[in-house]
Design a protein around this motif. Structure first.
Motif, mmCIF file in Angstrom:
data_model
loop_
_atom_site.group_PDB
_atom_site.id
_atom_site.type_symbol
_atom_site.label_atom_id
_atom_site.label_comp_id
_atom_site.label_asym_id
_atom_site.label_seq_id
_atom_site.Cartn_x
_atom_site.Cartn_y
_atom_site.Cartn_z
ATOM 1 N N GLY A 33 2.818 1.213 -2.986
ATOM 2 C CA GLY A 33 2.545 2.465 -2.139
ATOM 3 C C GLY A 33 3.612 3.475 -3.012
ATOM 4 O O GLY A 33 3.669 4.610 -2.550
ATOM 5 N N SER A 45 -6.792 -1.722 -1.416
ATOM 6 C CA SER A 45 -6.793 -1.691 -0.258
ATOM 7 C C SER A 45 -7.953 -1.880 -0.184
ATOM 8 O O SER A 45 -8.752 -2.982 1.507
ATOM 9 C CB SER A 45 -6.736 -0.050 0.553
ATOM 10 O OG SER A 45 -5.428 0.066 -0.111
ATOM 11 N N VAL A 65 -1.313 -2.090 6.490
ATOM 12 C CA VAL A 65 -2.355 -2.020 5.729
ATOM 13 C C VAL A 65 -3.527 -1.222 6.207
ATOM 14 O O VAL A 65 -4.465 -1.329 5.180
ATOM 15 C CB VAL A 65 -2.056 -2.923 4.745
ATOM 16 C CG1 VAL A 65 -0.427 -2.964 3.822
ATOM 17 C CG2 VAL A 65 -2.843 -4.042 4.834
ATOM 18 N N LYS A 70 -0.910 5.268 2.981
ATOM 19 C CA LYS A 70 0.440 5.319 1.726
ATOM 20 C C LYS A 70 0.934 5.150 1.742
ATOM 21 O O LYS A 70 1.685 4.265 1.703
ATOM 22 C CB LYS A 70 -0.701 6.497 0.516
ATOM 23 C CG LYS A 70 0.369 5.736 -0.705
ATOM 24 C CD LYS A 70 -0.187 6.579 -1.703
ATOM 25 C CE LYS A 70 0.784 6.626 -2.950
ATOM 26 N NZ LYS A 70 1.064 7.415 -3.862
ATOM 27 N N MET A 73 2.234 1.321 3.134
ATOM 28 C CA MET A 73 2.335 0.329 2.026
ATOM 29 C C MET A 73 3.093 0.306 0.837
ATOM 30 O O MET A 73 3.719 -0.158 -0.213
ATOM 31 C CB MET A 73 1.205 0.404 0.718
ATOM 32 C CG MET A 73 -0.648 0.681 1.596
ATOM 33 S SD MET A 73 -1.253 -0.790 1.311
ATOM 34 C CE MET A 73 -1.839 -1.290 -0.313
ATOM 35 N N ALA A 93 -0.211 -9.493 3.346
ATOM 36 C CA ALA A 93 0.792 -8.176 3.309
ATOM 37 C C ALA A 93 1.591 -8.625 4.115
ATOM 38 O O ALA A 93 2.006 -8.689 5.437
ATOM 39 C CB ALA A 93 0.032 -7.022 4.709
#
Length: 317
Positions: A33, A45, A65, A70, A73, A93
């Protein structure tokens, strides 16, 4: 491997790829991000959602996520496993949590949300999804211990974390809760609940490190029954979770441990397939170069700027 070298030297954050056997390619992307172009971030994504769609029977996740934000991220490290044809089949993640601890802040890597396509389970991907990123971060930190956290109700995951990392608590293995464990857990529960989708109304038992009624903050679709929760091959971890957690209510255990030299040795000798060890060590060395070799090169070059350091400029006379 050449592409990995160029991407590593060209960016502040990790973007490395390596093969995992003959069938899979692993890509690790740090804090996308903050630097990734919008189109590339959207594609990343989409790969995560594709894996999630194959994993979840119904419903959808609304945190982390999957939130579409954004900014979510900016503090994650994505480990994405794809087939050689580019089809995504699994991901982790991993969240980077900066905890306000004394005398200085502590970074904790939260093992985060792991999803695996049902068709790809039982294919020895756990060493990639749970330990690989922590191993590379440990290399980049010049072998300084890295704290890791894990929130789960799955006995198989509880056992894997207990066996992969050092000083893990709680665990049915011999160990103890230290003051550091307690202080980190308090800070995580006070400031980081959104990372793992636990609502503000969930309780926390400091004696057992059990989060009660945990599935109220966006992670509802991850709640499992005791029957559906994957079990560990070692019955100790199954018995531990069955006794400690109320699956009807929806409890989780919060585990804290470290990636250190002992854990690295265990990881390389017990978790990583022998065919992947050399490639993994080479990748770790490449990741570490920017923190070990490049600073020495920069320091020796007095004509170039580096951070707050400025070259000495001789005055014209």
């Amino acid at each position: 491997m050449i592409g990995t070298i160029f991407r590593t030297f060209g960016r502040r954050y990790m973007d490395v790829s390596l093969r995992a056997g003959a069938d899979y390619v692993v890509r690790i992307v740090e804090r996308p991000g903050l630097w990734m172009e919008d189109a590339a971030l959207a594609a990343l994504s989409a790969d995560l959602r594709q894996v999630a769609a194959r994993t979840l029977d119904a419903g959808s996740l609304t945190y982390g996520v999957f939130s579409g934000d954004k900014s979510r991220m900016e503090a994650v490290i994505i480990t994405l496993v794809s087939r050689r044809d580019g089809t995504p089949v699994a991901f982790n993640a991993l969240a980077v949590m900066a905890l306000d601890t004394a005398p200085h802040p502590t970074d904790v890597l939260h093992l985060g949300l792991v999803m695996v396509d049902p068709d790809e389970r039982s294919k020895n991907l756990s060493w990639v999804l749970y330990g690989l990123t922590c191993f590379l971060i440990f290399f980049r930190r010049q072998f300084r211990p890295v704290w890791v956290s894990n929130v789960t109700q799955v006995p198989a995951v509880v056992g894997m974390v207990s066996e992969m990392f050092s000083d893990v608590w709680p665990s049915p293995n011999k160990g103890r809760r230290t003051l550091t464990h307690l202080l980190l857990a308090r800070e995580i529960m006070a400031t980081q609940r959104h990372i793992f989708g636990v609502g503000a109304d969930a309780g926390f038992d400091e004696q057992r490190f059990v989060i009660t009624d945990a599935y109220t903050g966006g992670s509802d679709d991850l709640k499992k029954t005791w029957e559906s929760a994957p079990k560990h091959r070692d019955a100790r971890y199954n018995a531990f979770c069955q006794e400690a957690l109320d699956y009807t209510r929806g409890d989780d255990v919060l585990q804290l441990g470290q990636m250190d030299v002992a854990a690295m040795r265990t990881y390389l000798t017990r978790e990583v397939p022998k065919s992947a060890v050399i490639g993994l060590l080479l990748t770790g060395g490449i990741v570490a170069l920017r923190r070990i070799v490049l600073p020495a090169i920069h320091w020796a070059d007095s004509t170039q700027e580096w951070g707050h350091l400025r070259p000495y400029m001789r005055r014209n006379r």
